[in-house]
Design a protein around this motif. Structure first.
Motif, mmCIF file in Angstrom:
data_model
loop_
_atom_site.group_PDB
_atom_site.id
_atom_site.type_symbol
_atom_site.label_atom_id
_atom_site.label_comp_id
_atom_site.label_asym_id
_atom_site.label_seq_id
_atom_site.Cartn_x
_atom_site.Cartn_y
_atom_site.Cartn_z
ATOM 1 N N ALA A 1 53.286 22.051 -30.434
ATOM 2 C CA ALA A 1 52.376 21.840 -31.701
ATOM 3 C C ALA A 1 51.028 20.835 -31.215
ATOM 4 O O ALA A 1 50.059 21.085 -31.710
ATOM 5 C CB ALA A 1 53.457 21.082 -32.479
ATOM 6 N N THR B 1 47.687 13.633 -36.984
ATOM 7 C CA THR B 1 47.228 14.794 -37.856
ATOM 8 C C THR B 1 48.176 15.463 -38.487
ATOM 9 O O THR B 1 48.349 15.929 -39.546
ATOM 10 C CB THR B 1 46.405 15.754 -37.036
ATOM 11 O OG1 THR B 1 45.073 15.077 -36.300
ATOM 12 C CG2 THR B 1 45.604 16.884 -37.663
ATOM 13 N N LEU B 2 49.345 16.017 -37.502
ATOM 14 C CA LEU B 2 50.280 16.592 -37.880
ATOM 15 C C LEU B 2 51.036 15.934 -38.984
ATOM 16 O O LEU B 2 51.559 16.380 -40.201
ATOM 17 C CB LEU B 2 51.198 17.198 -36.882
ATOM 18 C CG LEU B 2 50.635 18.026 -36.049
ATOM 19 C CD1 LEU B 2 51.527 18.390 -34.688
ATOM 20 C CD2 LEU B 2 50.374 19.531 -36.543
ATOM 21 N N GLN C 1 49.525 15.778 -42.509
ATOM 22 C CA GLN C 1 49.276 16.952 -43.150
ATOM 23 C C GLN C 1 50.777 17.404 -43.419
ATOM 24 O O GLN C 1 50.845 17.974 -44.572
ATOM 25 C CB GLN C 1 48.580 18.019 -42.175
ATOM 26 C CG GLN C 1 47.195 17.783 -42.008
ATOM 27 C CD GLN C 1 46.433 18.669 -41.289
ATOM 28 O OE1 GLN C 1 47.107 19.498 -40.790
ATOM 29 N NE2 GLN C 1 45.198 18.614 -41.010
ATOM 30 N N TRP C 2 51.690 17.096 -42.734
ATOM 31 C CA TRP C 2 52.825 17.898 -43.031
ATOM 32 C C TRP C 2 54.083 17.066 -43.143
ATOM 33 O O TRP C 2 55.263 17.428 -43.755
ATOM 34 C CB TRP C 2 53.180 18.895 -41.976
ATOM 35 C CG TRP C 2 52.120 19.777 -41.628
ATOM 36 C CD1 TRP C 2 51.237 19.923 -40.679
ATOM 37 C CD2 TRP C 2 51.945 20.991 -42.318
ATOM 38 N NE1 TRP C 2 50.403 20.859 -40.846
ATOM 39 C CE2 TRP C 2 50.865 21.748 -41.945
ATOM 40 C CE3 TRP C 2 52.652 21.681 -43.655
ATOM 41 C CZ2 TRP C 2 50.336 22.786 -42.272
ATOM 42 C CZ3 TRP C 2 52.228 22.837 -44.169
ATOM 43 C CH2 TRP C 2 50.864 23.385 -43.377
ATOM 44 N N ALA C 3 54.180 15.791 -42.757
ATOM 45 C CA ALA C 3 55.053 14.865 -42.700
ATOM 46 C C ALA C 3 54.857 13.428 -42.981
ATOM 47 O O ALA C 3 54.980 12.741 -41.937
ATOM 48 C CB ALA C 3 56.080 14.934 -41.452
ATOM 49 N N ARG C 4 54.043 13.138 -44.071
ATOM 50 C CA ARG C 4 53.426 11.853 -44.353
ATOM 51 C C ARG C 4 54.566 10.656 -44.188
ATOM 52 O O ARG C 4 54.135 9.551 -43.699
ATOM 53 C CB ARG C 4 52.816 11.789 -45.441
ATOM 54 C CG ARG C 4 51.938 10.642 -45.955
ATOM 55 C CD ARG C 4 51.112 10.459 -47.092
ATOM 56 N NE ARG C 4 50.067 11.636 -46.909
ATOM 57 C CZ ARG C 4 48.858 11.384 -46.618
ATOM 58 N NH1 ARG C 4 48.623 10.165 -46.152
ATOM 59 N NH2 ARG C 4 47.915 12.449 -46.513
ATOM 60 N N TYR D 1 54.526 8.915 -40.688
ATOM 61 C CA TYR D 1 53.451 8.171 -40.209
ATOM 62 C C TYR D 1 53.431 6.756 -40.281
ATOM 63 O O TYR D 1 54.062 6.107 -41.032
ATOM 64 C CB TYR D 1 52.251 8.532 -41.127
ATOM 65 C CG TYR D 1 50.880 7.989 -40.917
ATOM 66 C CD1 TYR D 1 50.080 8.255 -39.421
ATOM 67 C CD2 TYR D 1 50.124 6.914 -41.509
ATOM 68 C CE1 TYR D 1 49.233 7.786 -39.121
ATOM 69 C CE2 TYR D 1 49.147 6.570 -41.435
ATOM 70 C CZ TYR D 1 48.368 6.776 -39.861
ATOM 71 O OH TYR D 1 47.357 6.356 -39.584
#
Length: 515
Positions: free
Chosen positions: A31, A374-375, A378-381, A384
């Motif tokens: 990924a 970035t991932l 966008q997809w799993a805040r 973070y």
């Protein structure tokens, strides 16, 4: 080894849960790489051509390849030569030398660089980079080479000599084929570390793709130049992986039963004893004693000047240990499915999944970190700025260490014992727990320790992904050393060494002493 066309016929017997787990790990690893290539493609053909086909890129490529071409053979020579002297000769105090020759694993490469540059500013450029990285990374070759030499059965050597082979012929026909997988795996780890090395090269003022990537990403992840350079690093990694496959050979290491159980007969050094002692003493002195003494000297100055703050130092130590334990467990478990498939069900799929685990490790930590940011955004805040994201980055970066360890351990676990266990009605999980795990546990522990040591000293990804307010020993050290404050850096450097030293001794015990 059978042809892949034959092996693929075994696909019906593959444990598909293991396959799914291996695929999931491969997706995690791939990924960030896909994010890097996506950023690179976004630059467009014209911009990509302008950035890649320019003198500066050619210079960086030449510097990177030259560093690898010079350093890897040196580490192989040092690692194999030291292993031979310690395990196959009458070298006095062999146990002491085993410990000292593994000790560089306890001293981070950028700490060694900090030590050398603080007393010898002339150590810089290509020569300085080769010098420091060779001394820091040769244990990756020494450790597996020494372990296999120590486990070598004298009966094999006697049989070769009885068939008329000379001492040199026995070495080339018996010992070298058995050593090839371990040495090739160690050399691959060294090459991948060199591709991703930042701290040493920055201190040595030797520009490579990694240092240039850090400069490009300093102005923002949207800068396509950094992603394009990172994509070139991935291609270099794939090239090294392709080269390593034929180099490791197909010699069988595992055997049924203990065999003759004869310890290898040590070669008498005779008049070469003093030169051999001098060689290992110089190697241990340059790689361990000099950096340790220099760090200790700066630590004494820090204590005398009262700049050591116990609170921040203990907090950084606790953060480093916590993240390293989580990363070691995650990487060791994540590497198992792919290694198990390759060992028990070799096929194109298994080889592909195993090879994928190495790809992202060629990228600098900052690239993996920014890609995961970035991932996550966008997809799993929710993950973070959490420890989970940092652990994911460490797993991606250091998975090859665990994979090489598992591969080495499983290679020494005969498949016939597994088949015998299954024929007696023991389940797959039961066979793994009762037959395979006791044989491979030392290798699994080795993988955990290697990942732990790497995580404690990881810098660039930690700077990006550590939870807010969290500082590790590596980031605290770098903050001070980046300002050339050697006194303030010393406590954190000493703490990293003190934390890593017991684990290095543990490696010696489980890999060498039990052979």
């Amino acid at each position: 080894m059978p042809a892949f066309s034959d092996l693929d016929n075994r696909s019906a017997r593959r444990p598909w849960l293991v396959v799914v787990a291996a695929v999931a790990v491969a997706v995690l690893v791939v990924a960030p790489v896909l994010v890097v290539f996506g950023q690179a493609v976004s630059a467009g053909t014209a911009e990509a051509g302008r950035l890649l086909f320019r003198p500066r890129t050619a210079e960086l490529l030449g510097n990177t390849l030259l560093l690898v071409v010079l350093t890897v053979p040196v580490t192989v020579l040092l690692g194999c030569g030291a292993a031979w002297l310690v395990e196959r000769t009458t070298l006095p105090a062999a146990g002491l030398w085993r410990t000292l020759l593994l000790a560089p694993l306890a001293i981070p490469a950028f700490v060694s660089s900090y030590a050398w540059t603080s007393v010898l500013p002339s150590v810089h450029g290509l020569g300085g980079a080769v010098f420091v990285t060779s001394l820091a990374y040769y244990p990756f070759v020494f450790l597996p080479a020494a372990a296999l030499l120590r486990a070598l059965d004298q009966g094999h050597l006697d049989a070769a000599r009885s068939l008329g082979l000379s001492g040199l012929g026995t070495m080339l026909r018996v010992v070298v084929p058995l050593q090839r997988p371990a040495v090739a795996g160690g050399a691959l780890l060294v090459a991948l570390h060199l591709l991703a090395e930042f701290g040493v090269l920055q201190m040595m003022q030797y520009p490579t793709f990694t240092t240039a990537i850090l400069q490009q990403f300093a102005v923002g992840f949207s800068n396509a130049a950094g992603s394009l350079l990172a994509a070139v690093l991935v291609l270099l990694c794939l090239g090294f992986l392709a080269i390593e496959v034929p180099l490791r050979g197909r010699a069988r290491i595992a055997r049924l039963g203990p065999g003759a159980g004869l310890r290898p007969v040590a070669h008498r050094l005779g008049g070469w004893t003093v030169p051999a002692l001098g060689a290992v003493a110089v190697l241990a002195g340059l790689s361990v004693l000099v950096p340790a003494v220099i760090v200790l000297r700066w630590l004494v100055r820090a204590a005398d000047s009262g700049v050591i703050e116990a609170g921040p130092l203990l907090a950084a130590t606790g953060s480093s240990i916590g993240l390293a334990v989580l990363a070691g467990l995650a990487a060791t478990l994540a590497a198992l499915p792919g290694a198990w498939l390759l060992h028990r069900y070799p096929s194109r799929l298994a080889v592909g999944l195993e090879r994928v685990t190495y790809v992202a490790s060629a990228l600098p930590g900052v690239v993996i970190g920014l890609a995961l940011v970035t991932l996550a955004v966008q997809w799993a805040r929710p993950v973070y700025q959490t420890a989970a994201l940092a652990v994911a980055a460490y797993t991606v970066l250091f998975l090859p260490r665990a994979m090489v360890a598992w591969r080495s351990g499983l290679a020494a676990a005969p498949t016939e014992l597994v088949e015998a266990s299954r024929s007696l009605g023991v389940s797959g999980s039961g066979t793994f727990t009762r037959v395979v795990l006791p044989l491979v546990l030392p290798s699994a522990l080795t993988g955990f320790v290697l990942v732990f040591l790497a995580t404690v000293t990881e810098l660039t990804a930690t700077l990006l992904l550590a939870p807010t307010g969290t500082e590790t020993l590596a980031t605290a050290f770098w903050s001070a050393s980046d300002e050339l404050d050697y006194v303030a850096s010393a406590p954190y450097a000493a703490a990293m060494i003190a934390l890593s030293a017991p684990l290095t001794l543990l490696l010696r015990r489980h890999i060498l002493d039990q052979r």
